[in-house]
Design a protein around this motif. Structure first.
Motif, PDB file in Angstrom:
ATOM      1  N   ASP A   1       3.502  10.942  12.866  1.00  0.00           N
ATOM      2  CA  ASP A   1       4.682  11.814  12.867  1.00  0.00           C
ATOM      3  C   ASP A   1       4.985  12.374  11.485  1.00  0.00           C
ATOM      4  N   TRP A   2       3.963  12.426  10.631  1.00  0.00           N
ATOM      5  CA  TRP A   2       4.215  12.865   9.254  1.00  0.00           C
ATOM      6  C   TRP A   2       4.763  14.284   9.198  1.00  0.00           C
ATOM      7  N   ALA A   3       4.174  15.207   9.929  1.00  0.00           N
ATOM      8  CA  ALA A   3       4.599  16.599   9.850  1.00  0.00           C
ATOM      9  C   ALA A   3       6.030  16.785  10.343  1.00  0.00           C
ATOM     10  N   ALA A   4       6.401  16.068  11.400  1.00  0.00           N
ATOM     11  CA  ALA A   4       7.720  16.279  11.996  1.00  0.00           C
ATOM     12  C   ALA A   4       8.776  15.307  11.477  1.00  0.00           C
ATOM     13  N   LEU A   5       8.391  14.031  11.325  1.00  0.00           N
ATOM     14  CA  LEU A   5       9.373  12.994  11.010  1.00  0.00           C
ATOM     15  C   LEU A   5       9.189  12.346   9.651  1.00  0.00           C
ATOM     16  N   ARG A   6       8.137  12.727   8.943  1.00  0.00           N
ATOM     17  CA  ARG A   6       7.874  12.121   7.630  1.00  0.00           C
ATOM     18  C   ARG A   6       7.831  10.594   7.730  1.00  0.00           C
ATOM     19  N   SER A   7       7.063  10.089   8.670  1.00  0.00           N
ATOM     20  CA  SER A   7       7.014   8.660   8.923  1.00  0.00           C
ATOM     21  C   SER A   7       5.635   8.102   8.587  1.00  0.00           C
ATOM     22  N   ILE A   8       5.612   6.978   7.875  1.00  0.00           N
ATOM     23  CA  ILE A   8       4.376   6.267   7.572  1.00  0.00           C
ATOM     24  C   ILE A   8       4.594   4.797   7.903  1.00  0.00           C
ATOM     25  N   ASP A   9       3.748   4.256   8.729  1.00  0.00           N
ATOM     26  CA  ASP A   9       3.793   2.837   9.099  1.00  0.00           C
ATOM     27  C   ASP A   9       2.631   2.160   8.389  1.00  0.00           C
ATOM     28  N   ALA A  10       2.953   1.308   7.413  1.00  0.00           N
ATOM     29  CA  ALA A  10       1.910   0.785   6.536  1.00  0.00           C
ATOM     30  C   ALA A  10       1.986  -0.723   6.384  1.00  0.00           C
ATOM     31  N   ALA A  11       0.822  -1.312   6.210  1.00  0.00           N
ATOM     32  CA  ALA A  11       0.711  -2.721   5.836  1.00  0.00           C
ATOM     33  C   ALA A  11      -0.335  -2.783   4.727  1.00  0.00           C
ATOM     34  N   LEU A  12       0.071  -3.296   3.560  1.00  0.00           N
ATOM     35  CA  LEU A  12      -0.819  -3.361   2.405  1.00  0.00           C
ATOM     36  C   LEU A  12      -0.658  -4.707   1.710  1.00  0.00           C
ATOM     37  N   THR A  13      -1.727  -5.114   1.050  1.00  0.00           N
ATOM     38  CA  THR A  13      -1.694  -6.323   0.228  1.00  0.00           C
ATOM     39  C   THR A  13      -2.167  -5.970  -1.170  1.00  0.00           C
ATOM     40  N   ALA A  14      -1.497  -6.521  -2.168  1.00  0.00           N
ATOM     41  CA  ALA A  14      -1.893  -6.320  -3.563  1.00  0.00           C
ATOM     42  C   ALA A  14      -2.142  -7.677  -4.198  1.00  0.00           C
ATOM     43  N   ARG A  15      -3.179  -7.743  -5.026  1.00  0.00           N
ATOM     44  CA  ARG A  15      -3.521  -8.995  -5.706  1.00  0.00           C
ATOM     45  C   ARG A  15      -3.822  -8.704  -7.176  1.00  0.00           C
ATOM     46  N   LEU A  16      -3.288  -9.543  -8.045  1.00  0.00           N
ATOM     47  CA  LEU A  16      -3.621  -9.486  -9.468  1.00  0.00           C
ATOM     48  C   LEU A  16      -4.548 -10.657  -9.745  1.00  0.00           C
ATOM     49  N   ILE A  17      -5.734 -10.343 -10.262  1.00  0.00           N
ATOM     50  CA  ILE A  17      -6.810 -11.327 -10.378  1.00  0.00           C
ATOM     51  C   ILE A  17      -7.167 -11.551 -11.844  1.00  0.00           C
ATOM     52  N   ASP A  18      -7.411 -12.796 -12.196  1.00  0.00           N
ATOM     53  CA  ASP A  18      -7.860 -13.148 -13.545  1.00  0.00           C
ATOM     54  C   ASP A  18      -9.362 -12.892 -13.630  1.00  0.00           C
ATOM     55  N   PRO A  19      -9.820 -11.961 -14.476  1.00  0.00           N
ATOM     56  CA  PRO A  19     -11.258 -11.674 -14.536  1.00  0.00           C
ATOM     57  C   PRO A  19     -12.091 -12.850 -15.029  1.00  0.00           C
ATOM     58  N   ARG A  20     -11.455 -13.797 -15.702  1.00  0.00           N
ATOM     59  CA  ARG A  20     -12.190 -14.973 -16.170  1.00  0.00           C
ATOM     60  C   ARG A  20     -12.440 -15.964 -15.051  1.00  0.00           C
ATOM     61  N   ASP A  21     -11.696 -15.833 -13.964  1.00  0.00           N
ATOM     62  CA  ASP A  21     -11.859 -16.714 -12.811  1.00  0.00           C
ATOM     63  C   ASP A  21     -11.586 -15.914 -11.538  1.00  0.00           C
ATOM     64  N   PRO A  22     -12.432 -14.920 -11.256  1.00  0.00           N
ATOM     65  CA  PRO A  22     -12.142 -13.986 -10.154  1.00  0.00           C
ATOM     66  C   PRO A  22     -12.143 -14.616  -8.767  1.00  0.00           C
ATOM     67  N   THR A  23     -12.792 -15.745  -8.602  1.00  0.00           N
ATOM     68  CA  THR A  23     -12.828 -16.395  -7.292  1.00  0.00           C
ATOM     69  C   THR A  23     -11.796 -17.522  -7.188  1.00  0.00           C
ATOM     70  N   GLY A  24     -11.066 -17.744  -8.264  1.00  0.00           N
ATOM     71  CA  GLY A  24     -10.061 -18.798  -8.263  1.00  0.00           C
ATOM     72  C   GLY A  24      -8.724 -18.300  -7.746  1.00  0.00           C
ATOM     73  N   PRO A  25      -7.677 -19.074  -7.967  1.00  0.00           N
ATOM     74  CA  PRO A  25      -6.344 -18.674  -7.504  1.00  0.00           C
ATOM     75  C   PRO A  25      -5.917 -17.349  -8.130  1.00  0.00           C
ATOM     76  N   VAL A  26      -5.282 -16.503  -7.344  1.00  0.00           N
ATOM     77  CA  VAL A  26      -4.825 -15.211  -7.860  1.00  0.00           C
ATOM     78  C   VAL A  26      -3.630 -15.424  -8.778  1.00  0.00           C
ATOM     79  N   LEU A  27      -3.411 -14.468  -9.689  1.00  0.00           N
ATOM     80  CA  LEU A  27      -2.256 -14.532 -10.577  1.00  0.00           C
ATOM     81  C   LEU A  27      -0.972 -14.161  -9.842  1.00  0.00           C
ATOM     82  N   TRP A  28      -1.114 -13.251  -8.882  1.00  0.00           N
ATOM     83  CA  TRP A  28       0.035 -12.790  -8.087  1.00  0.00           C
ATOM     84  C   TRP A  28      -0.498 -12.093  -6.851  1.00  0.00           C
ATOM     85  N   GLU A  29       0.197 -12.262  -5.750  1.00  0.00           N
ATOM     86  CA  GLU A  29      -0.201 -11.591  -4.506  1.00  0.00           C
ATOM     87  C   GLU A  29       1.047 -11.289  -3.688  1.00  0.00           C
ATOM     88  N   ALA A  30       1.094 -10.115  -3.093  1.00  0.00           N
ATOM     89  CA  ALA A  30       2.221  -9.728  -2.250  1.00  0.00           C
ATOM     90  C   ALA A  30       1.712  -8.877  -1.098  1.00  0.00           C
TER      91      ALA A  30
END
Length: 214
Positions: free
Chosen positions: A132-161
């Protein structure tokens, strides 16, 4: 570290320009959930490499370049310094296998720490629907963001939301256009919301670090 290739100034200008956007979001549904905060205070990252956006199977409408650029602008708002994405992409291109013509698609990936960054930002689009972007300007989204330590990329993330929300935008003056500019501004709002729970750096702390280093 204070990288010579950071684009803080350029992106800050873009953020300033985005502050005058004419879209006003109305938020519906659940908000942002911070799912993990690791050893962020100890690592204390400044320079961040923003990786190309990943998508879940079936996601076809997401404007990946806009989402990635909006992620960088959101980092600046939190007082982090994203590296130039063209430089990150150049490193990825250098890792692309040669002589693969006719052999199918071979993906290349960024080698953590290749640019001396303090952290990596990885954004994954799980859902991006805008029928409905053209008519209602609506976006239905699900996203994940992660901040990763390059010294330990497979270890625990620094932050995730994670964000799972419907956004509905309206234009000032009641006009209805579907330009890239409008979509770019919408991406800015969505990614700013997603990254809003990332603990922000303080300029006082950065100045103290520089003074101590000198």
């Amino acid at each position: 570290m204070q990288s010579a290739i950071r684009t803080l100034t350029v992106v800050a200008v873009l953020v300033g320009g985005g502050a005058a956007c004419q879209t006003t979001p109305t938020l519906k549904g659940s908000g942002v959930e911070t799912t993990s905060i690791g050893d962020l205070a100890t690592v204390n990252p400044v320079d961040v490499a923003v990786l190309p956006v990943e998508v879940a199977p079936g996601v076809v409408e997401a404007p990946l370049a806009m989402i990635r650029a909006s992620s960088a602008r959101a980092l600046v708002r939190r007082k982090y310094s994203p590296l130039g994405m063209d430089v990150v992409d150049e490193k990825i291109a250098m890792a692309t296998p040669q002589g693969s013509q006719g052999g199918g698609v071979q993906e290349a990936s960024y080698a953590p720490g290749a640019l001396g960054e303090d952290a990596l930002l990885e954004v994954t689009v799980e859902r991006w629907d805008m029928p409905d972007w053209a008519a209602l300007r609506s976006i239905d989204a699900a996203l994940t963001a992660r901040l990763i330590d390059p010294r330990d990329p497979t270890g625990p993330v620094l932050w995730e939301a994670r964000l799972d929300r419907q956004f509905r935008f309206s234009l000032e003056g009641g006009t209805a256009s579907s330009t890239n500019r409008d979509l770019r501004r919408a991406c800015d709002d969505i990614l700013r919301t997603l990254i809003s729970t990332l603990p922000g750096r303080t300029l006082e702390l950065e100045f103290e670090e520089e003074r101590t280093a000198n």
